[in-house]
Write a protein that holds these residues in place. Structure first.
Motif, mmCIF file in Angstrom:
data_model
loop_
_atom_site.group_PDB
_atom_site.id
_atom_site.type_symbol
_atom_site.label_atom_id
_atom_site.label_comp_id
_atom_site.label_asym_id
_atom_site.label_seq_id
_atom_site.Cartn_x
_atom_site.Cartn_y
_atom_site.Cartn_z
ATOM 1 N N TYR A 91 0.833 -1.206 0.000
ATOM 2 C CA TYR A 91 0.000 0.000 0.000
ATOM 3 C C TYR A 91 0.868 1.256 0.000
ATOM 4 O O TYR A 91 0.630 2.205 -0.764
ATOM 5 C CB TYR A 91 -0.916 -0.027 1.220
ATOM 6 C CG TYR A 91 -1.641 1.272 1.494
ATOM 7 C CD1 TYR A 91 -2.782 1.608 0.769
ATOM 8 C CD2 TYR A 91 -1.180 2.160 2.464
ATOM 9 C CE1 TYR A 91 -3.447 2.807 1.022
ATOM 10 C CE2 TYR A 91 -1.829 3.347 2.711
ATOM 11 C CZ TYR A 91 -2.965 3.665 1.984
ATOM 12 O OH TYR A 91 -3.615 4.860 2.219
ATOM 13 N N ILE A 94 2.946 1.341 -3.568
ATOM 14 C CA ILE A 94 2.117 1.649 -4.737
ATOM 15 C C ILE A 94 1.660 3.100 -4.688
ATOM 16 O O ILE A 94 1.596 3.788 -5.705
ATOM 17 C CB ILE A 94 0.910 0.694 -4.801
ATOM 18 C CG1 ILE A 94 1.383 -0.736 -5.053
ATOM 19 C CG2 ILE A 94 -0.072 1.120 -5.898
ATOM 20 C CD1 ILE A 94 0.303 -1.783 -4.868
ATOM 21 N N GLY A 95 1.352 3.581 -3.486
ATOM 22 C CA GLY A 95 0.924 4.967 -3.329
ATOM 23 C C GLY A 95 2.064 5.905 -2.968
ATOM 24 O O GLY A 95 1.823 6.938 -2.331
ATOM 25 N N TYR A 98 1.706 9.776 -3.588
ATOM 26 C CA TYR A 98 0.335 9.893 -3.106
ATOM 27 C C TYR A 98 -0.330 11.196 -3.516
ATOM 28 O O TYR A 98 -1.542 11.341 -3.399
ATOM 29 C CB TYR A 98 0.297 9.749 -1.574
ATOM 30 C CG TYR A 98 1.176 10.732 -0.841
ATOM 31 C CD1 TYR A 98 0.729 12.007 -0.533
ATOM 32 C CD2 TYR A 98 2.463 10.370 -0.454
ATOM 33 C CE1 TYR A 98 1.542 12.907 0.136
ATOM 34 C CE2 TYR A 98 3.285 11.270 0.209
ATOM 35 C CZ TYR A 98 2.818 12.531 0.501
ATOM 36 O OH TYR A 98 3.625 13.432 1.158
ATOM 37 N N ALA A 107 -3.396 2.390 -4.643
ATOM 38 C CA ALA A 107 -2.931 1.842 -3.368
ATOM 39 C C ALA A 107 -4.106 1.341 -2.538
ATOM 40 O O ALA A 107 -4.051 0.250 -1.947
ATOM 41 C CB ALA A 107 -2.151 2.907 -2.601
ATOM 42 N N ALA A 179 -1.615 -1.377 -9.845
ATOM 43 C CA ALA A 179 -0.424 -1.188 -9.020
ATOM 44 C C ALA A 179 0.738 -0.600 -9.812
ATOM 45 O O ALA A 179 1.757 -0.212 -9.218
ATOM 46 C CB ALA A 179 0.001 -2.516 -8.393
ATOM 47 N N GLY A 182 2.693 2.840 -9.039
ATOM 48 C CA GLY A 182 3.881 3.026 -8.215
ATOM 49 C C GLY A 182 5.126 3.149 -9.077
ATOM 50 O O GLY A 182 5.098 2.898 -10.286
#
Length: 547
Positions: A91, A94-95, A98, A107, A179, A182
Motif C-alpha cells: 500500500y 504503490i501509493g 500519493y 494503493a 499497481a 507506483g
C-alpha cells in the motif's frame, strides 16, 4: 536454524512466534535477496532527484523483512504477521506518489482487494485452530487425514482464497494492473519476488493439506488455467509497456497455480524462481526504457535499439525467457509446468499451450514496437547509467542460465525432478515460435495494426484492452451496493444511534442547566419562597411515606 519466543499468552494457551530455515525457505530467501538487491541498486539511478527517498528505501527494506518473516515462519500466526505486513508495505509503495489521485486510488484498491482474500486466509486459520488445536505448520502437516475430508476441503479453499488475493488470481486480480501507478522498481519488486509470490509459496508450504483435498486441487487448476489464458489475451491488447508486463505476471502466476493444482509443486516453485529473474529483468528494463524515452506508451516508442543497446539486449533475453524459448530459463520451467498440467487435465493443458502462443505474441509485439522500426516519440532517448544497467545484466545472466539448475533444484527440495518431455517441449517451442512470429509480423509495419482487424476481432480487442470490463462489473455489482449500505449504516448508526444519543444527552443536560439557572436570580424573597415550598414538600412527603 530456528528462533522461537512466546507472543500471545492467555490462560493456558500460548501462541509463540517461531522462525526457521528449511530448503523451501532457503529458496525463497535467495529469490527475495537477489531481486531486492537489484531493485535497490537500480532505484539509486531511477529515483534520483525524487522527494521522499528515505521513506521509499525504508519501506522497501521493511517489505523485504516482511517477506523474510513470511517464508521463514513455522506457524501460520507468524506467516500471517508477515503476510499482512507485506500488504501494508505494498500500500505504501504503490501509493508512493500519493499526491497523484490515481496512485492513491491504486494503493487503496490493492489494499482492499487483497484484504478480501486475507479474510479467507484468516477464516481458514480459525477453522484449523478449532479442529487441530494448533497453528504450528509441522503439526498441521503431520496428520492431515485426522482433520476429516470436509474440514480439509473447507480449510484449503479458504487458504487458497488468501493465496489468490496475494497472487492476483481471478477474480481477485484486478488490483495488480493498477499497481503500476507506483515507481517501476516497486513494480519489479512486487511482481517478481515478494507479494505475488506469497500466494504460490503458501500453497507449497501447506502442500500436504492440499494434496489430501483433491476437490480443492481441481478448483486450483481450473482457476490457474483460466487466469493464465485470460490474462494473456488482455496483455496482448495493452499499449502501456508496464500494463503488458502486469497482465503477463497474472498469466504466469496462473501457470504456477495450474501446476500446483496438478500436483507438481516443484515445477510450480521452479517456475516461480525463473519467473522472478526474467520478470524482474523485464520490469527494470521497462523502467530503463521509461527513464530513457520519457514515456510508457509503446505507440510513442520505436527504434530504441539504436539509442539504448544494453537495455535492448537484456529486454530481448528476458522476453525470450518469458516466451519459453530454449535454452533460456523460462523454457525449462514452463515445459515442466505444461507437461504436468497436460497429464492431470488435458483441457487445462491446452489452455496453457494457447496462453504460451499469446505470451510469445505479446512479447514480440512489445519488443517490435519499443525497440525496432522508426522512432515515433518526441523526446531524445538515451541509455540509462551504469547503476541501472548493472542490475539488468545480472538478472539477464540469471534469466539465461537458471534453467540448467532444474535437476539440482528438485534435489535440493527433496523431490524428484522429472526429465524434459520431448513431445511437450516440441509443442511448447512451436507455440512460442508461432506466437513470436505472429506478434512480430502483424506489428512490423504499423504501431496500431489492430485498427485494420475485422470488426468482430476489433471488438474483442477493445474488450480485452479494458480487461473485459471486469472492473466496471465489480464496481456495479459489489462496490456501489457495499458503498450504499455503508452510507445507510453511517447515516443511521452514526447519525441517529450514536450522535443522537450523545448529542441528545448533551442537549438535555444543557436544557436542564438553563432551567436551573433561571432559579438563581439573586432575589432574597424568591429564595425564601423556594425554601418554604421545599419545606412543605418535604413534610408532605414524610407524612405520606409514614402512613
Amino acid at each position: 536454524m530456528s528462533l522461537s519466543w512466546p507472543w500471545l499468552v492467555s490462560g493456558g494457551v500460548s501462541i509463540p512466534l517461531e522462525f526457521g530455515i528449511d530448503p523451501l525457505a532457503a529458496v525463497m530467501l535467495a529469490v527475495i535477496g537477489v531481486v531486492t538487491l537489484c531493485v535497490v541498486v537500480f532505484s539509486i539511478g531511477y529515483m534520483k532527484g525524487e522527494r521522499g527517498l528515505v521513506r521509499y528505501f525504508g519501506v522497501i527494506a521493511l517489505f523485504a523483512l516482511a517477506m523474510v518473516m513470511l517464508v521463514t515462519a513455522r506457524s501460520l500466526v507468524g506467516l500471517f504477521v508477515g503476510w499482512e505486513l507485506v500488504g501494508a508495505c505494498s500500500y505504501l509503495l504503490i501509493g508512493f506518489w500519493y499526491e497523484k489521485p490515481s496512485a492513491a486510488e491504486a494503493a487503496r484498491k490493492a489494499f482492499i482487494v487483497t484484504r478480501v482474500g486475507d479474510a479467507g486466509l484468516l477464516l481458514g486459520m480459525a477453522l484449523l485452530w478449532r479442529e487441530a488445536g494448533s497453528l504450528d505448520i509441522a503439526t498441521l502437516l503431520g496428520r492431515p487425514e485426522s482433520l476429516g475430508s470436509g474440514v480439509l476441503v473447507a480449510a484449503t479453499l479458504l487458504l487458497f482464497a488468501g493465496a489468490a488475493g496475494k497472487s492476483a488470481q481471478f477474480p481477485l486480480h484486478t488490483w495488480l494492473p493498477d499497481a503500476m501507478e507506483g515507481p517501476t522498481p516497486v513494480s519489479a519488486l512486487i511482481h517478481a519476488a515478494t507479494m505475488v509470490a506469497a500466494g504460490v509459496f503458501l500453497v507449497a508450504r501447506m502442500w500436504p493439506l492440499f494434496a489430501a483435498a483433491p476437490t480443492t486441487l481441481s478448483v486450483v487448476i481450473a482457476i490457474g488455467a483460466f487466469t493464465a489464458l485470460a490474462a494473456a489475451t488482455v496483455a496482448m491488447a495493452q499499449s502501456d509497456i508496464k500494463k503488458v508486463l502486469a497482465y503477463s505476471t497474472i498469466s504466469q502466476l496462473g501457470f504456477m497455480f495450474a501446476a500446483l493444482g496438478a500436483g507438481a509443486w516443484v515445477a510450480a516453485l521452479f517456475h516461480l524462481v525463473t519467473h522472478a529473474a526474467f520478470k524482474a529483468l523485464l520490469f527494470l528494463s521497462s523502467g530503463s526504457v521509461i527513464h530513457g524515452s520519457g514515456t510508457q506508451d509503446l505507440r510513442e516508442m520505436g527504434g530504441l535499439s539504436r539509442k539504448m543497446p544494453v537495455t535492448t539486449v537484456v529486454w530481448v533475453v528476458g522476453g525470450l525467457a518469458l516466451a519459453g524459448v530454449p535454452p533460456l530459463a523460462g523454457f525449462f520451467s514452463k515445459d515442466a509446468v505444461i507437461a504436468s498440467v497436460l497429464h492431470a487435465s488435458p483441457l487445462a493443458g491446452v489452455a496453457l499451450v494457447l496462453a504460451s502462443v499469446l505470451t510469445g505474441a505479446y512479447v514480440a509485439r512489445a519488443t517490435r514496437l519499443a525497440f525496432f522500426g522508426e522512432y515515433r516519440g518526441t523526446s531524445h532517448p538515451h541509455e540509462s547509467p551504469a547503476v541501472m544497467t548493472g542490475p539488468l545484466l545480472v538478472l539477464a545472466v540469471l534469466a539465461a542460465v537458471l534453467g540448467l539448475a532444474a535437476t539440482a533444484f528438485g534435489t535440493f527440495l527433496g523431490a524428484e525432478h522429472e526429465a524434459i518431455s520431448i513431445p511437450v517441449a516440441v509443442v511448447s517451442v512451436l507455440a512460442a515460435g508461432l506466437g513470436i512470429a505472429m506478434g512480430w509480423i502483424v506489428w512490423s509495419r504499423d504501431a496500431v495494426a489492430e485498427q485494420y482487424f475485422a470488426p468482430a476481432l476489433r471488438r474483442v480487442w477493445e474488450a480485452a484492452r479494458t480487461g473485459y470490463g471486469l472492473d466496471t462489473l465489480l464496481d456495479r455489482v459489489v462496490v456501489r451496493p457495499v458503498a450504499a449500505v455503508a452510507r445507510l449504516a453511517y447515516g443511521f448508526v452514526d447519525g441517529v444511534a450514536i450522535d443522537g444519543v450523545v448529542e441528545g444527552t448533551a442537549s438535555a443536560a444543557s436544557g436542564l442547566g438553563g432551567l436551573l439557572a433561571r432559579l438563581s436570580n439573586g432575589e432574597i424573597g424568591w429564595y425564601g419562597t423556594l425554601m418554604g415550598l421545599g419545606t412543605v414538600l418535604v413534610i408532605a412527603a414524610t407524612i405520606w411515606l409514614a402512613r
